[in-house]
Every structure is written in structure tokens, then in C-alpha cells.
Design a protein around this motif. Structure first.
Motif, PDB file in Angstrom:
ATOM      1  N   VAL A   1       0.847  -1.185   0.000  1.00 39.35           N
ATOM      2  CA  VAL A   1       0.000   0.000   0.000  1.00 39.35           C
ATOM      3  C   VAL A   1       0.884   1.236   0.000  1.00 39.35           C
ATOM      4  N   ILE A   2       0.720   2.075  -1.025  1.00 39.47           N
ATOM      5  CA  ILE A   2       1.496   3.315  -1.125  1.00 39.47           C
ATOM      6  C   ILE A   2       0.605   4.419  -0.552  1.00 39.47           C
ATOM      7  N   ALA A   3       0.808   4.729   0.702  1.00 40.58           N
ATOM      8  CA  ALA A   3      -0.102   5.581   1.471  1.00 40.58           C
ATOM      9  C   ALA A   3       0.301   7.049   1.379  1.00 40.58           C
ATOM     10  N   ASP A   4      -0.501   7.810   0.666  1.00 38.64           N
ATOM     11  CA  ASP A   4      -0.270   9.246   0.497  1.00 38.64           C
ATOM     12  C   ASP A   4      -1.371  10.011   1.226  1.00 38.64           C
ATOM     13  N   SER A   5      -0.993  10.784   2.248  1.00 38.70           N
ATOM     14  CA  SER A   5      -1.929  11.637   3.001  1.00 38.70           C
ATOM     15  C   SER A   5      -2.994  10.819   3.722  1.00 38.70           C
TER      16      SER A   5
ATOM     17  N   GLN B   1       1.447   8.354 -10.667  1.00 39.87           N
ATOM     18  CA  GLN B   1       2.744   7.906 -11.169  1.00 39.87           C
ATOM     19  C   GLN B   1       3.888   8.165 -10.191  1.00 39.87           C
ATOM     20  N   LYS B   2       3.804   9.253  -9.434  1.00 39.27           N
ATOM     21  CA  LYS B   2       4.838   9.512  -8.428  1.00 39.27           C
ATOM     22  C   LYS B   2       4.814   8.433  -7.354  1.00 39.27           C
ATOM     23  N   SER B   3       3.612   8.042  -6.934  1.00 40.23           N
ATOM     24  CA  SER B   3       3.484   6.998  -5.921  1.00 40.23           C
ATOM     25  C   SER B   3       4.029   5.671  -6.430  1.00 40.23           C
ATOM     26  N   ILE B   4       3.683   5.322  -7.670  1.00 41.59           N
ATOM     27  CA  ILE B   4       4.143   4.050  -8.232  1.00 41.59           C
ATOM     28  C   ILE B   4       5.658   4.050  -8.396  1.00 41.59           C
ATOM     29  N   ASN B   5       6.211   5.146  -8.877  1.00 38.38           N
ATOM     30  CA  ASN B   5       7.665   5.216  -9.035  1.00 38.38           C
ATOM     31  C   ASN B   5       8.387   5.112  -7.693  1.00 38.38           C
ATOM     32  N   ALA B   6       7.812   5.710  -6.641  1.00 36.90           N
ATOM     33  CA  ALA B   6       8.402   5.606  -5.308  1.00 36.90           C
ATOM     34  C   ALA B   6       8.389   4.153  -4.841  1.00 36.90           C
ATOM     35  N   ALA B   7       7.296   3.451  -5.114  1.00 44.47           N
ATOM     36  CA  ALA B   7       7.202   2.044  -4.720  1.00 44.47           C
ATOM     37  C   ALA B   7       8.185   1.176  -5.500  1.00 44.47           C
ATOM     38  N   LEU B   8       8.283   1.419  -6.807  1.00 42.23           N
ATOM     39  CA  LEU B   8       9.215   0.644  -7.626  1.00 42.23           C
ATOM     40  C   LEU B   8      10.653   0.838  -7.152  1.00 42.23           C
TER      41      LEU B   8
ATOM     42  N   SER C   1      11.555   1.364  -4.182  1.00 49.26           N
ATOM     43  CA  SER C   1      11.732   0.723  -2.866  1.00 49.26           C
ATOM     44  C   SER C   1      11.925  -0.787  -2.968  1.00 49.26           C
ATOM     45  N   LEU C   2      11.633  -1.349  -4.124  1.00 54.55           N
ATOM     46  CA  LEU C   2      11.750  -2.794  -4.287  1.00 54.55           C
ATOM     47  C   LEU C   2      13.201  -3.197  -4.491  1.00 54.55           C
ATOM     48  N   GLY C   3      13.564  -4.328  -3.912  1.00 56.56           N
ATOM     49  CA  GLY C   3      14.913  -4.831  -4.094  1.00 56.56           C
ATOM     50  C   GLY C   3      15.118  -5.376  -5.493  1.00 56.56           C
ATOM     51  N   GLU C   4      16.356  -5.403  -5.939  1.00 53.61           N
ATOM     52  CA  GLU C   4      16.662  -5.927  -7.274  1.00 53.61           C
ATOM     53  C   GLU C   4      16.305  -7.408  -7.348  1.00 53.61           C
ATOM     54  N   ASN C   5      15.532  -7.768  -8.362  1.00 43.98           N
ATOM     55  CA  ASN C   5      15.071  -9.139  -8.563  1.00 43.98           C
ATOM     56  C   ASN C   5      14.257  -9.690  -7.386  1.00 43.98           C
ATOM     57  N   GLU C   6      13.667  -8.782  -6.602  1.00 52.04           N
ATOM     58  CA  GLU C   6      12.862  -9.222  -5.456  1.00 52.04           C
ATOM     59  C   GLU C   6      11.546  -9.851  -5.898  1.00 52.04           C
ATOM     60  N   TYR C   7      11.016  -9.341  -7.023  1.00 49.20           N
ATOM     61  CA  TYR C   7       9.738  -9.843  -7.525  1.00 49.20           C
ATOM     62  C   TYR C   7       9.840 -10.170  -9.010  1.00 49.20           C
ATOM     63  N   ASP C   8       8.986 -11.100  -9.441  1.00 49.79           N
ATOM     64  CA  ASP C   8       8.951 -11.505 -10.842  1.00 49.79           C
ATOM     65  C   ASP C   8       7.849 -10.797 -11.625  1.00 49.79           C
ATOM     66  N   ILE C   9       6.813 -10.345 -10.923  1.00 50.28           N
ATOM     67  CA  ILE C   9       5.674  -9.674 -11.553  1.00 50.28           C
ATOM     68  C   ILE C   9       5.233  -8.515 -10.669  1.00 50.28           C
ATOM     69  N   VAL C  10       4.911  -7.397 -11.307  1.00 58.06           N
ATOM     70  CA  VAL C  10       4.320  -6.248 -10.603  1.00 58.06           C
ATOM     71  C   VAL C  10       2.884  -6.081 -11.094  1.00 58.06           C
ATOM     72  N   VAL C  11       1.944  -6.083 -10.162  1.00 56.15           N
ATOM     73  CA  VAL C  11       0.526  -5.871 -10.467  1.00 56.15           C
ATOM     74  C   VAL C  11       0.121  -4.502  -9.915  1.00 56.15           C
ATOM     75  N   ILE C  12      -0.718  -3.780 -10.649  1.00 59.67           N
ATOM     76  CA  ILE C  12      -1.234  -2.493 -10.183  1.00 59.67           C
ATOM     77  C   ILE C  12      -2.721  -2.642  -9.877  1.00 59.67           C
ATOM     78  N   SER C  13      -3.096  -2.213  -8.662  1.00 59.10           N
ATOM     79  CA  SER C  13      -4.496  -2.250  -8.248  1.00 59.10           C
ATOM     80  C   SER C  13      -4.842  -0.908  -7.620  1.00 59.10           C
ATOM     81  N   ASP C  14      -5.999  -0.337  -7.971  1.00 60.43           N
ATOM     82  CA  ASP C  14      -6.439   0.900  -7.330  1.00 60.43           C
ATOM     83  C   ASP C  14      -6.820   0.628  -5.881  1.00 60.43           C
TER      84      ASP C  14
ATOM     85  N   GLY D   1       9.589   1.894 -18.400  1.00 60.55           N
ATOM     86  CA  GLY D   1       8.463   2.654 -18.933  1.00 60.55           C
ATOM     87  C   GLY D   1       8.049   3.789 -18.019  1.00 60.55           C
ATOM     88  N   MET D   2       7.988   3.520 -16.724  1.00 57.51           N
ATOM     89  CA  MET D   2       7.564   4.543 -15.764  1.00 57.51           C
ATOM     90  C   MET D   2       8.576   5.669 -15.642  1.00 57.51           C
TER      91      MET D   2
END
Length: 383
Positions: A68-72, A99-106, A108-121, A201-202
Motif C-alpha cells: 500500500v502506497i499511502a499518500d496523506s 505515477q509519483k506513488s508508483i515510481n516511489a514504490a518501484l 523501494s523494491l529490491g533488485e530481482n525481489e519480484y517476478d511480476i508487478v501488479v497495479i491495483s487501485d 516505462g515509468m
């Protein structure tokens, strides 16, 4: 005419094509590690319910995380979130955008920590088999896919029409496009990506709104095609009143205008390079929004009838009929059953709000117009 024929061609094609779903009973070669990014701006009303629903996946619990990318957010909401089996990333920006929130989350992820990134509102609820179906699609070789986003609510007239609009887009811009051998259009949530491709892309975004469309053109320019999973459902809260509808459409149209200005030349270059997927992604944004197109054709036809100018009413009347046909065949039966006479009376108001939203494009291009969730109104028409 080109607008109408493009929409109708895709609508008809959507009935004859297949989605990119892999049968759910098939066993995957491996359970990829998945992170579900949930960008949330002041979404205290819905986030806890969404987290609870999205943890209920038919996928190994140790192979996926919700972030959860918690803004405000309110302190009490953050405190409750931290008692849940989810990751929480607090962010704060001078001017907040998805996009700023998603880029901040990306970042924060470790290198090769995940194989797939899913986006959910923040308001989205993934069906229990959503991640399983996404994993199967990546097993089949896809590096980017769009799931089937459908309405979570149809409790007002506005919500019903918004749900219909969503399904028309699913049929035309996802099923229809795939039937014609083109990439499916991204829609902002319920989408999954190879992490490194998404990061690239982001990092190239140029506009404030419509990040999903920029991400789409970036992936397609790189040669990464986008599949559509018709059976991978993610439930989205639909707009419930006219004020929020107008605000949301203002943001969407502003993003569309800016996208065309920014990427039209790129689309032409990709066309001459033979990259029809990328060129088509830009071409789609030359299409006039369907509600505005309906209003334009109806008004022109009526004017032709009133003035007795046959070429005008016969030509626009023919196009209006084709457009209505394309939209009717794109709406699933369950939504038609929900429609009432009272709901139909709301449609002209939606058209008026769409037209009025054109007057606010300049402001929308300079600020982030947030769509609130979890808000209901006692008036069933959504007015």
C-alpha cells in the motif's frame, strides 16, 4: 466517419476473437513472486476493506505481497494497516500523482525481489483467482497483461452507465484489438508487468495524468506486446454521482489531449518502422470520446431534420446508427437488465457534464483531479 468505423470494426471483431487466458485448471511451471502495488491518496474509507479482500487469493501466501502506497492517510488508518500482513510505504509529495506513488514504490523494491508487478487501485478487489491467472499468462510468455476490470457497484444511474462504458471499452479496446492481432489497451489497474520493463516505462513519463497510456506506448515501442485476460476479474468502484463523473472525465479528456500532442510524432515514426502496435496506441487517442461523439452526431442529425437538409441528416443519421450498434453489441446482457426508465433519464445529464468538462481542460492539465471512493449518495439517480 473514421471514428465510427474504427469503433464498429473493433466491436464486431470482439465477438470473433479469443482472449489470452490460460485455462485456470492448468498447473503453472512455477509460482512467481508477485507484488501488488496499491497507490492510495486519502483513501482511508476504502483501503482496509480492499486489503482484506485482496489478501484472499488462491495463490501461495508466501509468493505475493500487497504494498500500500499511502499518500496523506490518517494516522489511525496507517496504524491499522501496519497490523495487517501487508507492506506499507508512506509517501508525501508537493503535488500528488499516481505515477509519483508508483515510481516511489518501484524504487523501494529490491533488485530481482519480484517476478511480476501488479497495479491495483485503492478501491479495487481482485477476484480470488486473479494472481493465479496472471501467473499462468506469464507462464505462457506474456510480459505485460491487462485483466478484466468490471463494476463493483451499480447502485446509481451514473454507476450503471459508468459500468456500461467500462465494458464497452473492454470489448472494443481489449477483446476487439486482440481479435485483430493488436495489443490490448491498458486501463490503469488490474494490469501486470515484468518489473524491469515497467521501471523503464515509468521512468519515461512526461505528463501529469494518464500514466497508463504513456506506459503502454513505452512498452509497445520497446516491442513488448500486451495481452488481455478476459477471465481475470478485478472489481472497480464506479462513479456514483454527476459531480465526480464530470471531474473524472475532465481528467481523462485532458490526459487524452496532452497524450496526442506529446506522442503523435512518435506514433507516426513507429508506423513507418512497421510497429503497428505502438502506432495504433496513438491512433486510438484521436478517437473522440464516445459520449461526445454520440452527442455530436445526434445534434447534427437533428439539425439536418429541422432544417430539411437531407445530406446532413441522412449522413449523420447513418453514422449515429452504426455507432449505437457498436456500443449496443459491446455491452453484456447483465448490465442491460439493470437499466430502467429512470436511469435513461440520467443519460442526457451525463452528456451535458461531458460537454461541460471540455471547458475545464486547461485547469485539469495543471493539477491532479482526484476521484474519491467510498462515497455514496441517497439519490438513486446519482444526481
Amino acid at each position: 466517419m473514421a471514428n465510427v468505423l474504427y469503433l464498429c470494426g473493433n466491436a464486431v471483431a470482439g465477438w470473433f476473437g479469443d482472449s489470452d487466458d490460460v485455462p485456470a485448471q492448468q498447473k503453472p511451471s512455477l509460482y512467481r513472486k508477485i507484488v501488488v502495488l496499491i497507490p492510495a491518496y486519502k483513501e482511508d474509507k476504502v483501503i482496509l476493506d480492499s486489503v482484506a479482500a485482496n489478501l484472499n487469493q488462491q495463490y501461495p501466501a508466501d509468493r505475493f505481497d500487497l504494498l500500500v502506497i499511502a499518500d496523506s492517510f490518517k494516522p489511525e488508518t496507517l496504524q491499522t494497516l501496519r497490523t495487517q500482513p501487508v507492506r506499507v510505504l508512506e509517501v508525501s509529495f508537493e503535488q500528488s500523482t499516481v505515477q509519483k506513488s508508483i515510481n516511489a514504490a518501484l524504487a523501494s523494491l529490491g533488485e530481482n525481489e519480484y517476478d511480476i508487478v501488479v497495479i491495483s487501485d485503492a478501491d479495487n478487489h481482485m477476484a480470488p483467482d486473479f494472481l493465479h491467472r496472471v501467473n499462468l499468462a506469464f507462464d505462457a510468455g506474456w510480459r505485460a497483461v491487462q485483466g478484466h476490470r468490471v463494476a463493483k457497484n451499480t447502485n446509481t444511474s451514473v454507476a450503471i452507465f459508468d459500468a456500461m462504458n467500462e465494458e464497452v471499452s473492454n470489448h472494443i479496446y481489449r477483446m476487439g484489438q486482440r481479435a485483430l492481432g493488436l495489443s490490448a489497451q491498458l486501463i490503469g489497474s488490474g494490469m501486470a508487468f515484468e518489473p524491469e520493463a515497467m521501471k523503464r516505462g515509468m521512468s519515461q513519463l512526461k505528463t501529469m495524468g494518464g500514466y497508463d497510456k504513456e506506459l503502454e506506448i513505452s512498452l509497445l515501442s520497446e516491442g513488448i506486446h500486451i495481452g488481455y485476460l478476459e477471465d481475470a476479474y478485478i472489481y472497480d468502484e464506479k462513479v456514483q454521482n454527476l459531480e465526480v463523473f464530470e471531474r473524472q472525465r475532465t481528467r481523462w479528456i485532458a490526459a487524452q489531449v496532452h497524450f496526442v500532442k506529446t506522442y503523435f510524432s512518435l506514433g507516426m515514426r513507429e508506423l513507418f518502422r512497421g510497429n503497428y502496435h505502438a502506432a495504433n496506441a496513438v491512433l486510438k487517442f484521436l478517437i473522440i470520446p464516445r459520449t461526445l461523439l454520440l452527442a455530436l452526431l445526434f445534434t447534427s442529425c437533428l439539425l439536418g431534420i429541422v432544417t430539411g437538409f437531407k445530406p446532413l441528416w441522412s449522413w449523420t443519421g447513418w453514422m449515429l446508427g452504426v455507432l449505437v450498434f457498436a456500443m449496443v453489441i459491446s455491452i453484456p446482457g447483465y448490465l442491460w437488465k439493470k437499466l430502467s426508465i429512470q436511469d435513461l433519464a440520467t443519460f442526457p445529464k451525463l452528456v451535458f457534464r461531458m460537454i461541460r468538462s471540455l471547458l475545464k481542460l486547461k485547469t485539469a492539465g495543471k493539477s491532479f483531479l482526484h476521484t474519491p471512493h467510498g462515497e455514496t449518495k441517497p439519490d438513486a439517480t446519482g444526481q
